[in-house]
Motif scaffolding. Sequence first.
Motif, PDB file in Angstrom:
ATOM      1  N   MET A   1       0.519  -1.326   0.115  1.00 34.55           N
ATOM      2  CA  MET A   1       0.548   0.125   0.156  1.00 34.55           C
ATOM      3  C   MET A   1       0.737   1.158  -0.061  1.00 34.55           C
ATOM      4  O   MET A   1       1.912   0.967   0.718  1.00 34.55           O
ATOM      5  CB  MET A   1      -0.525   0.197   1.332  1.00 34.55           C
ATOM      6  N   ALA A   2       0.327   2.021  -0.714  1.00 39.95           N
ATOM      7  CA  ALA A   2       1.689   3.489  -0.648  1.00 39.95           C
ATOM      8  C   ALA A   2       1.270   4.154   0.198  1.00 39.95           C
ATOM      9  O   ALA A   2       0.518   4.116   0.827  1.00 39.95           O
ATOM     10  CB  ALA A   2       0.871   4.326  -2.297  1.00 39.95           C
ATOM     11  N   GLU A   3       2.327   5.257   0.549  1.00 40.66           N
ATOM     12  CA  GLU A   3       2.005   6.087   1.521  1.00 40.66           C
ATOM     13  C   GLU A   3       3.063   7.506   1.262  1.00 40.66           C
ATOM     14  O   GLU A   3       3.672   7.010   0.302  1.00 40.66           O
ATOM     15  CB  GLU A   3       2.405   5.696   2.923  1.00 40.66           C
ATOM     16  N   VAL A   4       3.257   8.691   1.927  1.00 41.11           N
ATOM     17  CA  VAL A   4       3.223   9.656   1.548  1.00 41.11           C
ATOM     18  C   VAL A   4       3.589  10.168   3.419  1.00 41.11           C
ATOM     19  O   VAL A   4       3.034   9.651   3.922  1.00 41.11           O
ATOM     20  CB  VAL A   4       2.086  10.736   0.973  1.00 41.11           C
ATOM     21  N   VAL A   5       4.724  11.132   3.007  1.00 38.94           N
ATOM     22  CA  VAL A   5       5.307  10.532   4.490  1.00 38.94           C
ATOM     23  C   VAL A   5       5.739  12.575   4.438  1.00 38.94           C
ATOM     24  O   VAL A   5       6.443  13.056   3.593  1.00 38.94           O
ATOM     25  CB  VAL A   5       6.293  10.841   5.166  1.00 38.94           C
ATOM     26  N   THR A   6       4.955  13.587   5.676  1.00 46.06           N
ATOM     27  CA  THR A   6       4.947  14.680   5.087  1.00 46.06           C
ATOM     28  C   THR A   6       5.322  15.411   6.778  1.00 46.06           C
ATOM     29  O   THR A   6       5.123  14.868   7.498  1.00 46.06           O
ATOM     30  CB  THR A   6       3.976  14.915   5.199  1.00 46.06           C
ATOM     31  N   LYS A   7       5.916  16.647   6.682  1.00 39.51           N
ATOM     32  CA  LYS A   7       6.633  17.135   8.007  1.00 39.51           C
ATOM     33  C   LYS A   7       5.740  18.204   8.029  1.00 39.51           C
ATOM     34  O   LYS A   7       5.539  18.948   6.975  1.00 39.51           O
ATOM     35  CB  LYS A   7       8.009  17.448   7.748  1.00 39.51           C
ATOM     36  N   GLY A   8       5.442  18.919   9.518  1.00 39.62           N
ATOM     37  CA  GLY A   8       4.501  19.332   9.686  1.00 39.62           C
ATOM     38  C   GLY A   8       5.342  20.684  10.908  1.00 39.62           C
ATOM     39  O   GLY A   8       5.892  19.957  11.470  1.00 39.62           O
ATOM     40  N   VAL A   9       5.340  21.928  10.270  1.00 45.92           N
ATOM     41  CA  VAL A   9       5.248  23.441  11.715  1.00 45.92           C
ATOM     42  C   VAL A   9       4.404  24.123  12.096  1.00 45.92           C
ATOM     43  O   VAL A   9       3.564  24.016  11.569  1.00 45.92           O
ATOM     44  CB  VAL A   9       6.582  23.897  11.380  1.00 45.92           C
ATOM     45  N   GLY A  10       4.547  24.014  13.653  1.00 42.23           N
ATOM     46  CA  GLY A  10       3.854  24.688  13.968  1.00 42.23           C
ATOM     47  C   GLY A  10       4.526  25.791  14.871  1.00 42.23           C
ATOM     48  O   GLY A  10       5.555  25.515  15.782  1.00 42.23           O
ATOM     49  N   LYS A  11       3.577  27.004  14.877  1.00 33.34           N
ATOM     50  CA  LYS A  11       4.421  28.351  15.970  1.00 33.34           C
ATOM     51  C   LYS A  11       3.620  29.117  16.354  1.00 33.34           C
ATOM     52  O   LYS A  11       1.740  29.204  16.353  1.00 33.34           O
ATOM     53  CB  LYS A  11       5.278  29.105  14.915  1.00 33.34           C
ATOM     54  N   VAL A  12       3.616  28.709  17.418  1.00 36.82           N
ATOM     55  CA  VAL A  12       2.376  29.803  18.905  1.00 36.82           C
ATOM     56  C   VAL A  12       3.414  30.928  19.671  1.00 36.82           C
ATOM     57  O   VAL A  12       3.876  30.803  20.037  1.00 36.82           O
ATOM     58  CB  VAL A  12       1.756  28.977  19.832  1.00 36.82           C
ATOM     59  N   GLU A  13       2.863  31.646  19.791  1.00 40.19           N
ATOM     60  CA  GLU A  13       3.077  33.397  19.721  1.00 40.19           C
ATOM     61  C   GLU A  13       2.894  33.533  21.378  1.00 40.19           C
ATOM     62  O   GLU A  13       1.360  33.479  21.948  1.00 40.19           O
ATOM     63  CB  GLU A  13       3.812  34.420  19.619  1.00 40.19           C
ATOM     64  N   ARG A  14       3.406  33.657  22.458  1.00 37.51           N
ATOM     65  CA  ARG A  14       2.931  34.472  23.861  1.00 37.51           C
ATOM     66  C   ARG A  14       3.981  35.559  24.394  1.00 37.51           C
ATOM     67  O   ARG A  14       4.824  35.491  24.365  1.00 37.51           O
ATOM     68  CB  ARG A  14       3.341  32.560  24.681  1.00 37.51           C
ATOM     69  N   THR A  15       2.818  36.060  25.025  1.00 32.60           N
ATOM     70  CA  THR A  15       3.458  37.006  25.371  1.00 32.60           C
ATOM     71  C   THR A  15       4.675  37.220  26.989  1.00 32.60           C
ATOM     72  O   THR A  15       3.843  35.613  27.756  1.00 32.60           O
ATOM     73  CB  THR A  15       2.959  38.619  26.089  1.00 32.60           C
ATOM     74  N   ALA A  16       6.015  36.860  26.951  1.00 31.76           N
ATOM     75  CA  ALA A  16       6.846  36.976  28.407  1.00 31.76           C
ATOM     76  C   ALA A  16       6.293  37.325  29.837  1.00 31.76           C
ATOM     77  O   ALA A  16       6.132  38.067  29.457  1.00 31.76           O
ATOM     78  CB  ALA A  16       7.973  37.052  27.596  1.00 31.76           C
ATOM     79  N   ASP A  17       6.370  36.067  30.336  1.00 27.37           N
ATOM     80  CA  ASP A  17       5.690  36.863  31.851  1.00 27.37           C
ATOM     81  C   ASP A  17       6.689  36.666  32.807  1.00 27.37           C
ATOM     82  O   ASP A  17       6.637  35.998  34.081  1.00 27.37           O
ATOM     83  CB  ASP A  17       4.699  35.937  31.803  1.00 27.37           C
ATOM     84  N   ARG A  18       7.881  36.083  32.695  1.00 29.92           N
ATOM     85  CA  ARG A  18       9.132  36.053  33.343  1.00 29.92           C
ATOM     86  C   ARG A  18      10.702  36.510  32.913  1.00 29.92           C
ATOM     87  O   ARG A  18      10.398  36.352  31.343  1.00 29.92           O
ATOM     88  CB  ARG A  18       9.307  34.610  33.975  1.00 29.92           C
ATOM     89  N   ALA A  19      11.430  37.329  33.758  1.00 31.48           N
ATOM     90  CA  ALA A  19      12.616  37.834  33.035  1.00 31.48           C
ATOM     91  C   ALA A  19      13.867  37.086  33.696  1.00 31.48           C
ATOM     92  O   ALA A  19      13.523  36.336  34.999  1.00 31.48           O
ATOM     93  CB  ALA A  19      12.660  38.682  33.069  1.00 31.48           C
ATOM     94  N   GLU A  20      15.320  37.152  33.212  1.00 31.35           N
ATOM     95  CA  GLU A  20      15.866  36.719  34.850  1.00 31.35           C
ATOM     96  C   GLU A  20      17.134  37.627  33.915  1.00 31.35           C
ATOM     97  O   GLU A  20      17.701  37.999  32.579  1.00 31.35           O
ATOM     98  CB  GLU A  20      16.491  35.343  33.705  1.00 31.35           C
ATOM     99  N   VAL A  21      17.621  37.841  34.790  1.00 32.43           N
ATOM    100  CA  VAL A  21      19.319  38.625  34.917  1.00 32.43           C
ATOM    101  C   VAL A  21      20.187  38.151  35.063  1.00 32.43           C
ATOM    102  O   VAL A  21      20.147  37.674  36.342  1.00 32.43           O
ATOM    103  CB  VAL A  21      18.377  39.595  35.644  1.00 32.43           C
ATOM    104  N   GLN A  22      21.515  38.620  34.407  1.00 25.89           N
ATOM    105  CA  GLN A  22      22.917  38.275  34.799  1.00 25.89           C
ATOM    106  C   GLN A  22      23.423  39.547  35.120  1.00 25.89           C
ATOM    107  O   GLN A  22      23.939  40.267  34.990  1.00 25.89           O
ATOM    108  CB  GLN A  22      23.755  37.343  34.813  1.00 25.89           C
ATOM    109  N   VAL A  23      24.173  38.879  36.716  1.00 23.39           N
ATOM    110  CA  VAL A  23      24.641  40.687  37.487  1.00 23.39           C
ATOM    111  C   VAL A  23      26.543  39.860  37.528  1.00 23.39           C
ATOM    112  O   VAL A  23      25.955  38.936  38.695  1.00 23.39           O
ATOM    113  CB  VAL A  23      24.227  41.369  38.285  1.00 23.39           C
ATOM    114  N   SER A  24      27.068  40.896  37.724  1.00 21.86           N
ATOM    115  CA  SER A  24      28.428  40.321  38.367  1.00 21.86           C
ATOM    116  C   SER A  24      28.799  41.673  39.576  1.00 21.86           C
ATOM    117  O   SER A  24      28.679  43.369  38.843  1.00 21.86           O
ATOM    118  CB  SER A  24      29.724  40.116  37.307  1.00 21.86           C
ATOM    119  N   PHE A  25      29.048  41.264  40.126  1.00 28.25           N
ATOM    120  CA  PHE A  25      30.406  42.329  41.051  1.00 28.25           C
ATOM    121  C   PHE A  25      32.039  42.040  41.266  1.00 28.25           C
ATOM    122  O   PHE A  25      32.125  40.722  41.870  1.00 28.25           O
ATOM    123  CB  PHE A  25      29.519  42.811  42.445  1.00 28.25           C
ATOM    124  N   GLU A  26      32.267  43.110  41.692  1.00 31.73           N
ATOM    125  CA  GLU A  26      34.060  42.481  41.621  1.00 31.73           C
ATOM    126  C   GLU A  26      34.654  44.095  42.430  1.00 31.73           C
ATOM    127  O   GLU A  26      34.252  44.868  42.560  1.00 31.73           O
ATOM    128  CB  GLU A  26      34.531  43.073  40.054  1.00 31.73           C
TER     129      GLU A  26
END
Length: 208
Positions: A1-26
């Motif tokens: 039996m013949a078949e076909v193979v395909t690839k799919g891409v799904g993209k969803v956007e969300r507004t960020a609700d968390r942030a990360e900061v790196q800081v250094s003191f010397e």
Amino acid sequence: MAEVVTKGVGKVERTADRAEVQVSFETLGSTRSEAVDLLTARIAGVEPALERPGVEVRSRQLNVHDNWDGKRRSGSRAVQNYVVRVDDVSGLDGLLGALVTAEPTWLHGPTWQLKEDADAVREAQREAVRDARRRAEGYAQALGVRLGPLQRLTDGDAEGWAVESSHRMMAAGYGGAPGVPPQMDQLNLEAQQITVTVRCTASWTLLD
């Protein structure tokens, strides 16, 4: 039996609700003990800012070592690195202002994140499957046959899903004495869009 193979891409956007900061003191001292004492005094004014609601210190790392000028020891250096997570992004400007006022040696951020991504991943998965089906239907139509049932579905590229972020970020070094808090809101470091991407590979039966 013949078949076909395909690839799919799904993209969803969300507004960020968390942030990360790196800081250094010397700090620099003639001995390691002196460098650490100076660093302790330096970050004494920093720690209260990290106790704000919605702020979590993910890590503190201390590095103390001697400086060398060729084969000659030239004092010592003490460094404290922080990774800070901000769950209440409305307070991000205030935190950054407090950190910059404390004159860090280095500050990098914010890196934007999502607290919960399960819903976005599921929506992107549905869109990836729909995309794969649309492609399969197109091939079936081109061949003049009917698209049959789904036979197999796997994550594409062995990656499952990935998060992409397009964001503004500040990265700077500072020196000198602490001064007036800067106007961080003028840098427009607002929460950015996070794109959740899912890829899949699907096998479909082709019917006469």
